[in-house]
Write an enzyme that holds these catalytic residues in place. Structure first.
Site, PDB file in Angstrom:
ATOM      1  N   TYR A  23       0.796   9.971  10.114  1.00 47.42           N
ATOM      2  CA  TYR A  23       1.076   8.528  10.056  1.00 47.42           C
ATOM      3  C   TYR A  23       0.828   7.876  11.418  1.00 47.42           C
ATOM      4  O   TYR A  23       0.169   6.841  11.524  1.00 47.42           O
ATOM      5  CB  TYR A  23       2.531   8.338   9.615  1.00 47.42           C
TER       6      TYR A  23
ATOM      7  N   ASP B 151      -7.028   1.745  -6.082  1.00 49.65           N
ATOM      8  CA  ASP B 151      -6.690   2.604  -4.950  1.00 49.65           C
ATOM      9  C   ASP B 151      -7.633   2.208  -3.813  1.00 49.65           C
ATOM     10  O   ASP B 151      -8.863   2.233  -3.991  1.00 49.65           O
ATOM     11  CB  ASP B 151      -6.896   4.079  -5.352  1.00 49.65           C
TER      12      ASP B 151
ATOM     13  N   THR C 290      -3.688  -6.209   0.307  1.00 49.58           N
ATOM     14  CA  THR C 290      -3.554  -4.879  -0.307  1.00 49.58           C
ATOM     15  C   THR C 290      -2.095  -4.424  -0.200  1.00 49.58           C
ATOM     16  O   THR C 290      -1.352  -4.878   0.670  1.00 49.58           O
ATOM     17  CB  THR C 290      -4.468  -3.836   0.367  1.00 49.58           C
TER      18      THR C 290
ATOM     19  N   LYS D 232      -1.952   5.026  12.326  1.00 50.42           N
ATOM     20  CA  LYS D 232      -1.565   3.700  12.840  1.00 50.42           C
ATOM     21  C   LYS D 232      -2.165   3.451  14.220  1.00 50.42           C
ATOM     22  O   LYS D 232      -2.546   2.329  14.538  1.00 50.42           O
ATOM     23  CB  LYS D 232      -0.044   3.573  12.870  1.00 50.42           C
TER      24      LYS D 232
HETATM   25  N1  LIG Z   1       8.619  -0.339   6.022  1.00 48.78           N
HETATM   26  C1  LIG Z   1       8.497  -0.061   7.303  1.00 48.78           C
HETATM   27  O1  LIG Z   1       9.475   0.212   7.998  1.00 48.78           O
HETATM   28  C2  LIG Z   1       7.134  -0.120   7.949  1.00 48.78           C
HETATM   29  C3  LIG Z   1       7.061  -0.038   9.334  1.00 48.78           C
HETATM   30  C4  LIG Z   1       5.828  -0.097   9.950  1.00 48.78           C
HETATM   31  C5  LIG Z   1       4.683  -0.249   9.193  1.00 48.78           C
HETATM   32  N2  LIG Z   1       4.766  -0.309   7.833  1.00 48.78           N
HETATM   33  C6  LIG Z   1       3.518  -0.464   7.086  1.00 48.78           C
HETATM   34  O2  LIG Z   1       3.619  -1.567   6.215  1.00 48.78           O
HETATM   35  C7  LIG Z   1       2.669  -1.415   5.177  1.00 48.78           C
HETATM   36  C8  LIG Z   1       3.329  -1.740   3.848  1.00 48.78           C
HETATM   37  O3  LIG Z   1       4.289  -0.746   3.540  1.00 48.78           O
HETATM   38  P1  LIG Z   1       5.743  -1.093   2.998  1.00 48.78           P
HETATM   39  O4  LIG Z   1       6.688  -0.712   4.038  1.00 48.78           O
HETATM   40  O5  LIG Z   1       5.772  -2.462   2.440  1.00 48.78           O
HETATM   41  O6  LIG Z   1       5.869   0.032   1.858  1.00 48.78           O
HETATM   42  P2  LIG Z   1       5.923  -0.086   0.262  1.00 48.78           P
HETATM   43  O7  LIG Z   1       5.903   1.331  -0.199  1.00 48.78           O
HETATM   44  O8  LIG Z   1       7.059  -0.949  -0.147  1.00 48.78           O
HETATM   45  O9  LIG Z   1       4.562  -0.805  -0.120  1.00 48.78           O
HETATM   46  C9  LIG Z   1       3.320  -0.148  -0.034  1.00 48.78           C
HETATM   47  C10 LIG Z   1       2.459  -0.576  -1.204  1.00 48.78           C
HETATM   48  O10 LIG Z   1       1.163   0.013  -1.032  1.00 48.78           O
HETATM   49  C11 LIG Z   1       0.754   0.534  -2.287  1.00 48.78           C
HETATM   50  N3  LIG Z   1      -0.175   1.632  -2.068  1.00 48.78           N
HETATM   51  C12 LIG Z   1       0.111   2.884  -1.602  1.00 48.78           C
HETATM   52  N4  LIG Z   1      -1.000   3.618  -1.572  1.00 48.78           N
HETATM   53  C13 LIG Z   1      -2.010   2.828  -2.033  1.00 48.78           C
HETATM   54  C14 LIG Z   1      -3.396   3.044  -2.258  1.00 48.78           C
HETATM   55  N5  LIG Z   1      -3.978   4.230  -2.013  1.00 48.78           N
HETATM   56  N6  LIG Z   1      -4.139   2.026  -2.740  1.00 48.78           N
HETATM   57  C15 LIG Z   1      -3.562   0.839  -3.010  1.00 48.78           C
HETATM   58  N7  LIG Z   1      -2.256   0.592  -2.842  1.00 48.78           N
HETATM   59  C16 LIG Z   1      -1.489   1.578  -2.356  1.00 48.78           C
HETATM   60  C17 LIG Z   1       2.025   0.992  -2.971  1.00 48.78           C
HETATM   61  O11 LIG Z   1       1.837   1.086  -4.384  1.00 48.78           O
HETATM   62  C18 LIG Z   1       2.996  -0.103  -2.561  1.00 48.78           C
HETATM   63  O12 LIG Z   1       3.000  -1.164  -3.497  1.00 48.78           O
HETATM   64  C19 LIG Z   1       2.144   0.017   5.279  1.00 48.78           C
HETATM   65  O13 LIG Z   1       0.879  -0.011   5.926  1.00 48.78           O
HETATM   66  C20 LIG Z   1       3.167   0.691   6.165  1.00 48.78           C
HETATM   67  O14 LIG Z   1       2.636   1.777   6.869  1.00 48.78           O
HETATM   68  C21 LIG Z   1       5.970  -0.256   7.198  1.00 48.78           C
END
Ligand SMILES: NC(=O)c1ccc[n+]([C@@H]2O[C@H](COP(=O)([O-])OP(=O)(O)OC[C@H]3O[C@@H](n4cnc5c(N)ncnc54)[C@H](O)[C@@H]3O)[C@@H](O)[C@H]2O)c1
Length: 262
Positions: free
Chosen positions: A149, A58, A10, A153
């Site tokens: 958030y 979603d 996802t 988490k």
């Molecule tokens: N980037 C960071 O620093 C970081 C750190 C810790 C954890 N995370 C976690 O990593 C995961 C991925 O995030 P990322 O950093 O790659 O961000 P990102 O915004 O690049 O990617 C997130 C993706 O999830 C999709 N998305 C959002 N809401 C959605 C929904 N309701 N249904 C389906 N798709 C949905 C978005 O369209 C996007 O493509 C998340 O769970 C985020 O919390 C990220």
């Protein structure tokens, strides 16, 4: 390695989810990509060297998730790997957050994971088992993020531990990965701020901001046979950010004190 079935990711349209899809494709299994941004999921699908199906879904919409999983099982057989990565952040302190904002963050980042688990696990169990990896965050360990958030988490970490025992009899392992700060869509805005970027690097012992593939390689390890005896755990991939107290410019002085015998 067993190459039957498919892997579902996802949030596969961007950042960490996209990188996970690219890494998992190296195992040769078909990929099923879910993202609310269907065009982004399609773009990732086109980059993959294996068969792939992209769904504009979603993750909070249980019917839509169930339908996508059904179509994927019909086409590719049982799910063998699930990566829950779709996530959002709303950068507001507790008292600034409306109940709707709080609910949306919990809905996507925790209930969305629950919905995927609920829809994927029965088919995974029927297919003989598999491996689930949930993207958590250092925010769930330290309160690094913002209240909604961080709470979501923390919930992912607890849920992962809870499910390890519940799923083991079905041959399913479940673990989480807690990234530190990673270049992605989620924090393009904050990392665009030079002060925040510099402070992030200064607070990361390995001296750089993470890349999505830094996380994807850890996810691929947990999903694969190298982690056959690993379940219910969390692997922090943060360049050392939460491993130590940061002493800033006094750090060098402090460590030379430590070098002296007392
Ligand atoms: N980037 C960071 O620093 C970081 C750190 C810790 C954890 N995370 C976690 O990593 C995961 C991925 O995030 P990322 O950093 O790659 O961000 P990102 O915004 O690049 O990617 C997130 C993706 O999830 C999709 N998305 C959002 N809401 C959605 C929904 N309701 N249904 C389906 N798709 C949905 C978005 O369209 C996007 O493509 C998340 O769970 C985020 O919390 C990220």
């Amino acid at each position: 390695m067993d190459k039957t079935g498919f892997a579902v990711v996802t949030g596969a349209g961007s950042g960490i989810g996209r990188a996970c899809a690219l890494r998992l494709a190296e195992d040769g299994r078909p990929l099923v990509l879910l993202d609310s941004d269907g065009a982004a999921a399609e773009r990732t699908a086109k980059e993959l060297p294996v068969a792939a199906a992209a769904f504009a879904v979603d993750v909070t919409d249980e019917e839509a998730v169930a339908d996508a999983v059904r179509q994927a099982v019909d086409r590719f057989g049982p799910p063998k790997v699930l990566v829950n990565a779709a996530g959002i952040i709303i950068r507001k302190k507790l008292l600034e957050s409306s109940v709707d904002e709080w609910r949306r963050v919990l809905d996507v980042n925790l209930t969305g994971y629950f919905i995927l688990l609920k829809q994927v696990i029965p088919a995974m169990a029927a297919g003989g088992g598999g491996s689930i990896v949930q993207i958590a965050s250092i925010a769930g360990h330290t309160g690094y993020g913002f209240s909604s958030y961080t709470a979501a988490k923390g919930g992912v970490l607890a849920l992962t531990k809870q499910l390890a025992a519940e799923l083991a009899a079905d041959g399913i392992r479940i673990n989480s990965v807690s990234p530190g700060v990673v270049h992605s869509g989620l924090n393009r805005d904050t990392l665009g701020n030079e002060n925040i970027r510099a402070a992030t690097v200064a607070n990361t012992p390995l001296g750089r901001i993470g890349e999505p593939d830094d996380i994807a390689r850890v996810v691929a390890f947990l999903a694969g046979p190298g982690a056959d005896y690993v379940t219910g755990t969390d692997l922090v991939a943060d360049g050392g950010m939460i491993s130590t107290i940061h002493w800033g410019s006094a750090g060098g002085e402090l460590h030379s004190f430590h070098a002296q015998e007392r």
